[in-house]
Design an enzyme around this catalytic site. Structure first.
Site, PDB file in Angstrom:
ATOM      1  N   CYS A   1       0.802  -1.209   0.184  1.00 29.73           N
ATOM      2  CA  CYS A   1      -0.052   0.128  -0.108  1.00 29.73           C
ATOM      3  C   CYS A   1       0.916   1.383  -0.009  1.00 29.73           C
ATOM      4  O   CYS A   1       2.010   1.237   0.226  1.00 29.73           O
ATOM      5  CB  CYS A   1      -0.949  -0.058   1.170  1.00 29.73           C
ATOM      6  SG  CYS A   1      -2.053  -1.268   1.242  1.00 29.73           S
TER       7      CYS A   1
ATOM      8  N   GLY B   1      -0.914   0.711  -5.026  1.00 31.55           N
ATOM      9  CA  GLY B   1      -2.173   0.139  -4.573  1.00 31.55           C
ATOM     10  C   GLY B   1      -3.625   0.797  -5.509  1.00 31.55           C
ATOM     11  O   GLY B   1      -3.475   2.177  -5.580  1.00 31.55           O
TER      12      GLY B   1
ATOM     13  N   ASN C   1       1.009   1.150   5.807  1.00 33.99           N
ATOM     14  CA  ASN C   1       1.600   0.319   4.585  1.00 33.99           C
ATOM     15  C   ASN C   1       2.522  -0.566   5.303  1.00 33.99           C
ATOM     16  O   ASN C   1       3.593  -0.325   6.106  1.00 33.99           O
ATOM     17  CB  ASN C   1       2.404   1.203   3.760  1.00 33.99           C
ATOM     18  CG  ASN C   1       3.158   0.535   2.971  1.00 33.99           C
ATOM     19  OD1 ASN C   1       4.452   0.845   2.544  1.00 33.99           O
ATOM     20  ND2 ASN C   1       2.954  -0.927   2.615  1.00 33.99           N
ATOM     21  N   GLY C   2       2.125  -1.990   5.250  1.00 36.55           N
ATOM     22  CA  GLY C   2       3.152  -3.154   5.998  1.00 36.55           C
ATOM     23  C   GLY C   2       2.146  -4.147   6.185  1.00 36.55           C
ATOM     24  O   GLY C   2       1.067  -4.226   5.778  1.00 36.55           O
TER      25      GLY C   2
ATOM     26  N   TYR D   1      11.233  -4.158  -7.616  1.00 36.37           N
ATOM     27  CA  TYR D   1       9.973  -3.959  -8.623  1.00 36.37           C
ATOM     28  C   TYR D   1       8.792  -2.775  -8.030  1.00 36.37           C
ATOM     29  O   TYR D   1       8.461  -2.209  -8.706  1.00 36.37           O
ATOM     30  CB  TYR D   1       9.197  -5.389  -8.417  1.00 36.37           C
ATOM     31  CG  TYR D   1       7.673  -5.476  -8.996  1.00 36.37           C
ATOM     32  CD1 TYR D   1       7.538  -5.532 -10.137  1.00 36.37           C
ATOM     33  CD2 TYR D   1       6.739  -5.071  -8.025  1.00 36.37           C
ATOM     34  CE1 TYR D   1       6.290  -5.562 -10.680  1.00 36.37           C
ATOM     35  CE2 TYR D   1       5.473  -5.049  -8.553  1.00 36.37           C
ATOM     36  CZ  TYR D   1       5.394  -5.227  -9.816  1.00 36.37           C
ATOM     37  OH  TYR D   1       4.047  -5.466 -10.646  1.00 36.37           O
TER      38      TYR D   1
END
Ligand code: AMP
Length: 481
Positions: free
Chosen positions: A21, A47, A123-124, A263
């Site tokens: 995210c 996201g 995020n995570g 990526y």
């Protein structure tokens, strides 16, 4: 109390999908809502399933969350966006692979606690979320979502500290795993990174406003200046008095996610002082040095393979050509929940440039092979377009282990490289040859002399199985962020 961090690996066969995210936060701008919408636009690659924003004007909070991309929810000049007034804002983009995003899981969360409103975006992935959730529910907490993030809110609610930021700090002492958080509480914007700094969080300024964002590309889009990365284990508190900083844990070597460089992050971002684009190009050069093969052309699998292919072509002296054209209007095929969906997604996304590849020996460069869906289709596409030989080169080591820290990877039994040898993989994808960069080559490309076996400089668990957080993961507790 310090979180349960150790460098010991653990054994786990947990299954499930993860999410990657984006978070964004801003303090001190009358245009906080607009700058947040723009920042979220820049972070859309992290996201695409749902997005949300919470703003605060010193008096009241406003919140808007919706399924879909940023442009669908926060279009410029829309009454929805204009209703989000305030000088503080936080936003979130959500990326799940589990199908439809449940509205109740869309962040940022906004809750009313004993000390007042508390807004949070994450995020995570918390690796002890299931345990926490079970014990919180057993002792009376009422969860409104299936996310791991919500456990943090309940821990803040139960804290005996008086200052909200101390309550958040105390809550974070009880969680393990990866988190980059932005929060609004008592007129402050707060940002926190997990003790190992697995997920990114950067700070910038524009005029008098201070910004927190997952990546620097979100600063660039609004013309903000980069200030610094938030340190692992650091909490920054941004208020009208300026920026203050608290270290929640003792300093320790960071373990930033190496897959962000390979990526996830946008190539125009700089993370932890490194340009993502340059890192990818160096990986391509190292890949060429390690896995060179005679061919006529180096062709990237767009878009993710492009910088590495440029590096590969530069190092090998083999011409770079766009032998595959990507349809820019198709999202990430990886997020399709079914094999059929992924396969048709790959066909929609890429097409061979026959003019370029017919009758040639081609080196295809991609960033990774996960299930093998993309490689199989792309190799077949090259052959159908008349390529004589197709050599596949991968700008990461074989992905043999799932990520438990917020990157979407399937369970081990669906990871092609966990199931078969490289030779068998080459056969399965139909390539004349297949080779991956080595883990040491990857570290060299990142500017390290080698991978330190005591304390590796990055989290590379997806390639090595060396998980830096000891606590076993808990996917079944629900979604991560
Ligand atoms: P696969 O087709 O399953 O082998 O997936 C590999 C392709 O998906 C590569 O082309 C990558 O660019 C992309 N990819 C790799 N990891 C992820 C991820 N965690 N989320 C989304 N896409 C990914």
């Amino acid at each position: 109390m310090t979180p349960d961090i150790t460098t010991q690996p653990f054994e786990s066969d947990a299954d499930g999908f993860q999410e990657e995210c984006a978070v964004f936060g801003i303090f001190g701008s009358k245009e906080a809502h607009i700058l947040t919408a723009l920042g979220l636009h820049a972070l859309q690659h992290r996201g695409q399933e749902a997005t949300g924003m919470v703003t605060y004007n010193g008096d009241e909070f406003n919140v808007l969350r919706g399924v879909g991309q940023v442009g669908e929810n926060f279009s410029s000049g829309s009454s929805a966006l204009e209703s989000l007034k305030g000088h503080i804002a936080i936003g979130h983009n959500r990326y799940s692979t589990t199908g439809l995003s449940e509205v109740r899981n869309i962040q940022p969360f906004l809750t009313e606690l004993a000390f007042g409103p508390f807004a949070l975006a994450h995020n995570g992935n918390l690796t002890n979320a299931e345990k926490l959730r079970n014990s919180l529910i057993a002792t009376g907490s009422l969860f409104q979502s299936t996310t791991d993030t919500e456990a943090i809110i309940h821990l803040v609610a139960r804290s005996h500290q008086s200052a909200p930021k101390d309550r958040l700090a105390e809550a974070l002492m009880q969680v393990s795993g990866a988190y980059a958080l932005v929060a609004v509480v008592e007129g402050c914007l707060i940002g926190v990174r997990d003790p190992l700094g697995i997920r990114p969080l950067v700070m910038g300024t524009i005029g008098d406003a201070t910004i927190l964002a997952s990546e620097t590309c979100a600063l660039d889009i609004i013309g903000a200046d980069y200030v610094r990365d938030i340190d692992p284990g650091e909490m920054v508190i941004i208020s009208k008095d300026g920026v203050s900083s608290v270290r929640l844990t003792e300093a320790q070597p960071s373990r930033f996610c190496i897959f962000e460089y390979i990526y996830f992050a946008r190539p125009d971002s700089r993370l932890e002082g490194r340009s993502v684009y340059s890192a990818r190009k160096s990986i391509g050069k190292e890949l060429a040095a390690e896995t060179g093969v005679e061919a006529d052309l180096v062709v990237p699998v767009p878009d993710s393979g492009v910088p590495a292919a440029i590096g590969y072509a530069e190092a090998s002296g083999i011409p770079f050509e766009l032998g595959i054209i990507r349809n820019q209007y198709i999202g990430r095929t990886f997020i399709q929940p079914t094999e059929a969906g992924r396969t048709s997604g790959v066909m929609l996304k890429h097409n061979a440039n026959s003019e370029i590849v017919a009758g040639r020996d081609v080196i295809l460069v991609d960033d990774s092979i996960v299930r093998g869906t993309t490689s199989k289709k792309i190799v077949a596409m090259m052959r159908a377009a008349g390529a004589k030989k197709v050599h596949m080169r991968i700008a990461s080591p074989p992905t043999t282990n799932p990520c438990f820290y917020g990157v979407d990877t399937p369970d081990k039994d669906k990871l092609m490289a966990a199931l078969m040898s490289v030779e068998d993989m080459a056969e399965a994808i139909g390539a004349d040859s297949l080779a991956f960069i080595s883990i040491d080559g990857l570290y060299r490309a990142m500017g390290e002399a080698n991978r330190s076996s005591d304390t590796p400089q990055f989290c590379d668990a997806c390639f090595t199985g060396d998980y830096p957080v000891k606590t076993a993961p808990s996917h079944s507790s629900g979604d991560s962020a």
